[in-house]
Design a protein around this motif. Structure first.
Motif, PDB file in Angstrom:
ATOM      1  N   PHE A  34       0.928  -1.332  -0.100  1.00 12.96           N
ATOM      2  CA  PHE A  34      -0.135  -0.116  -0.022  1.00 12.96           C
ATOM      3  C   PHE A  34       0.956   1.334   0.069  1.00 12.96           C
ATOM      4  O   PHE A  34       1.980   1.255   0.544  1.00 12.96           O
ATOM      5  N   TYR A  36       0.213   5.248   1.445  1.00 12.51           N
ATOM      6  CA  TYR A  36      -0.769   6.248   1.791  1.00 12.51           C
ATOM      7  C   TYR A  36      -0.279   7.641   1.754  1.00 12.51           C
ATOM      8  O   TYR A  36       1.012   7.695   1.642  1.00 12.51           O
ATOM      9  N   LEU A  44      -4.042   9.391   7.517  1.00 13.19           N
ATOM     10  CA  LEU A  44      -3.710   8.689   6.196  1.00 13.19           C
ATOM     11  C   LEU A  44      -4.656   8.335   5.444  1.00 13.19           C
ATOM     12  O   LEU A  44      -5.937   7.784   5.829  1.00 13.19           O
ATOM     13  N   LEU A  46      -5.599   6.312   1.685  1.00 16.09           N
ATOM     14  CA  LEU A  46      -5.077   5.475   0.717  1.00 16.09           C
ATOM     15  C   LEU A  46      -4.836   6.068  -0.366  1.00 16.09           C
ATOM     16  O   LEU A  46      -5.872   6.501  -1.143  1.00 16.09           O
ATOM     17  N   LYS A  49      -3.201   0.593  -3.877  1.00 13.14           N
ATOM     18  CA  LYS A  49      -2.687  -0.837  -3.410  1.00 13.14           C
ATOM     19  C   LYS A  49      -2.458  -1.911  -4.538  1.00 13.14           C
ATOM     20  O   LYS A  49      -2.915  -1.956  -5.454  1.00 13.14           O
TER      21      LYS A  49
END
Lengths: 114, 116
Positions: A34, A36, A44, A46, A49
């Protein structure tokens, strides 16, 4: 055990220039990966991913990352940065089973210069 | 909108005082986490809970305590035993089970704790 190394603590870059933020990981098992982003005094969010399949992953805000299994890397890229991209970026790995422990890198501060 | 709410945004503690940080989520997630963030050190796991009435210590649990009496809530108490509590504290949640195994953690906006 798993670990994440973000090779650069700070990256200055001029507006509209390309940027690459580097991330290497170590794990004895398969992992999810991932990226972030964190803006000042916020949580955080995203960006993208990698779970499986295509090694090139596209995320929000024009960012993309490429998973390289042989080099155990997951570098984040953007072809042209904007002032609003100034933030701290965290790479993270998660194992696949059971509790799915998440390990975070120490973060890279991206400073976009006008 | 579903999300995670942390309160307060800023918190001040006197020496020798316990303080409790609130974390509430309406995402129907089973798992919840508390992280501590210090400059240059990334996020370090304090405690986590995979289900109501159960929780485990993370990497830096000393001086902290938690409870998980409800699925939606996972408060963190910073006790007087924590000698260096000044930090940014982040709460996160995640769905559990095979259906959610590839899902990321969702984060609140954090609480900044300072010592007076």
């Amino acid at each position: 055990a798993q670990s994440v190394t973000q090779l650069d603590s700070q990256v200055p870059v001029f507006e509209e220039a390309p940027v690459e933020l580097r991330c290497n990981y170590s794990s004895s098992v398969s992992v999810y990966l991932f990226w972030y982003v964190q803006y000042p005094n916020q949580g955080l969010q995203l960006l993208l991913k990698y779970l499986s399949g295509s090694t090139l992953v596209k995320g929000i805000n024009g960012f993309e990352a490429e998973f390289n299994k042989s080099q155990t890397s997951f570098h984040l890229r953007k072809p042209s940065v904007h002032i609003s991209d100034t933030a701290e970026y965290f790479c993270a790995v998660s194992d696949l089973g059971g509790y799915q422990k998440v390990t975070f890198g120490i973060g890279t501060k991206l400073q976009v210069i006008p | 909108d579903g999300g995670i709410t942390q309160s307060p945004k800023y918190l001040f503690r006197k020496e020798g005082q316990n303080v409790t940080l609130s974390c509430e989520q309406n995402l129907n997630h089973d798992a919840m986490y508390w992280y501590r963030q210090d400059p240059g050190q990334g996020l370090r796991l304090i405690y986590y809970s995979q289900i109501v009435n159960d929780f485990q210590k993370g990497d830096i649990a000393e001086g902290y305590s938690v409870s998980r009496e409800k699925k939606e809530s996972f408060p963190l108490t910073v006790t007087s035993a924590q000698k260096n509590p000044t930090a940014f504290y982040l709460c996160a949640s995640k769905g559990q089970g095979s259906r959610n195994s590839n899902q990321p953690q969702h984060f609140g906006d954090g609480t900044r704790l300072s010592i007076l």
